[in-house]
Scaffold this active site. Structure first.
Site, short mmCIF file in Angstrom:
data_model
loop_
_atom_site.label_atom_id
_atom_site.label_comp_id
_atom_site.label_asym_id
_atom_site.label_seq_id
_atom_site.Cartn_x
_atom_site.Cartn_y
_atom_site.Cartn_z
N VAL A 183 4.50 -0.91 3.27
CA VAL A 183 4.33 0.43 2.75
C VAL A 183 5.26 0.59 1.60
CG1 VAL A 183 4.48 2.59 3.62
CG2 VAL A 183 3.73 1.03 5.18
N LYS A 184 4.66 1.46 0.57
CA LYS A 184 5.20 1.85 -0.57
C LYS A 184 5.68 3.23 -0.58
CE LYS A 184 3.99 0.04 -4.63
NZ LYS A 184 3.41 -0.50 -5.83
N CYS A 185 6.77 3.37 -0.62
CA CYS A 185 7.32 4.95 -0.61
C CYS A 185 8.32 5.00 -2.01
CB CYS A 185 8.41 5.20 0.33
SG CYS A 185 7.74 5.20 2.14
N ALA A 240 0.73 -1.25 0.06
CA ALA A 240 -0.12 -0.07 0.01
C ALA A 240 0.93 1.19 -0.04
CB ALA A 240 -0.86 0.04 1.02
#
Ligand code: G3P
Length: 216
Positions: free
Chosen positions: A82-84, A56
């Site tokens: 978590v996608k950054c 996400a």
């Protein structure tokens, strides 16, 4: 090699899971927007369907807010990754989230040195976008080969998650160069299992079998 499905549509994710071909899910803001549903609702539903990482992406552009968003996303379910984005702020957020034991997939990677920087910041995954490099006439697999080699040279635990896959050929090349994971649109998953000679062979087998009038 692990297959993730690149989708925020629970029904197609469920079907692909039934085929035994899904080890995780990647989403992105565009895929979430296409559902027309609240982000958290989609993520919770995907977490119910898939026994694996659910990626996400944060949508903030500066590190402090990326970290806040990442923590909120991670609190939804232990499966959340978590996608950054690979920006300076994204790298700062990646370091901060990793220090909070939150797994990060650094996305929108288009060069081997971007991938190296992400690994140095503790990323659990890096996502080189091969289709978008092909779109501008560059060889996305040269990039994946370079990243795999660099990570092996320095024993990085970071996994190479090939993204922006547009065809079974992309998946084949990803497997040949040793990528850990490929994230696949459902239409590519469908194409993987299909072959005309399989259909023809099965039809002929059953035609011959039916002539025997036997039953198993
Ligand atoms: O979800 C990230 C990546 O797979 C996007 O693919 O086809 O929009 O470049 P694409």
């Amino acid at each position: 090699m692990k297959f993730f499905i690149d989708s925020a549509e629970p029904e197609e994710v469920r079907e692909a899971c039934d085929w035994g071909l899904v080890d995780g899910v990647t989403t992105n803001p565009s895929l979430i927007a296409k559902t027309g549903r609240p982000y958290a609702d989609v993520l919770r539903e995907l977490c119910q369907i898939v026994d694996g990482p659910i990626n996400a992406e944060v949508v903030a552009e500066e590190a402090a807010t990326m970290v806040e968003e990442g923590q909120k996303l991670a609190q939804l379910d232990p499966k959340i990754v978590v996608k950054c984005p690979l920006t300076v702020e994204g790298l700062k957020a990646t370091r901060a989230l990793c220090r909070r034991s939150i797994a990060v997939n650094v996305t929108l990677i288009f060069s081997p040195l971007q991938a190296l920087a992400a690994a140095k910041c503790g990323a659990a995954y890096v996502s080189p976008f091969i289709g978008r490099l092909d779109d501008i006439g560059q060889d996305g697999f040269c990039l994946v080969e370079q990243i795999v080699k660099i990570f092996k040279n320095y024993s990085f635990a970071t996994q190479v998650l090939v993204a922006s896959v547009r065809s079974p050929h992309h998946l084949l090349r990803a497997a040949e160069v040793g990528a850990h994971i490929a994230t696949l649109p459902f239409n590519v998953i469908k194409q993987i299992v299909k072959h005309p000679l399989t259909d023809i062979g099965l039809k002929n087998f059953l035609c011959d079998w039916n002539k025997t009038k036997q039953h198993i």
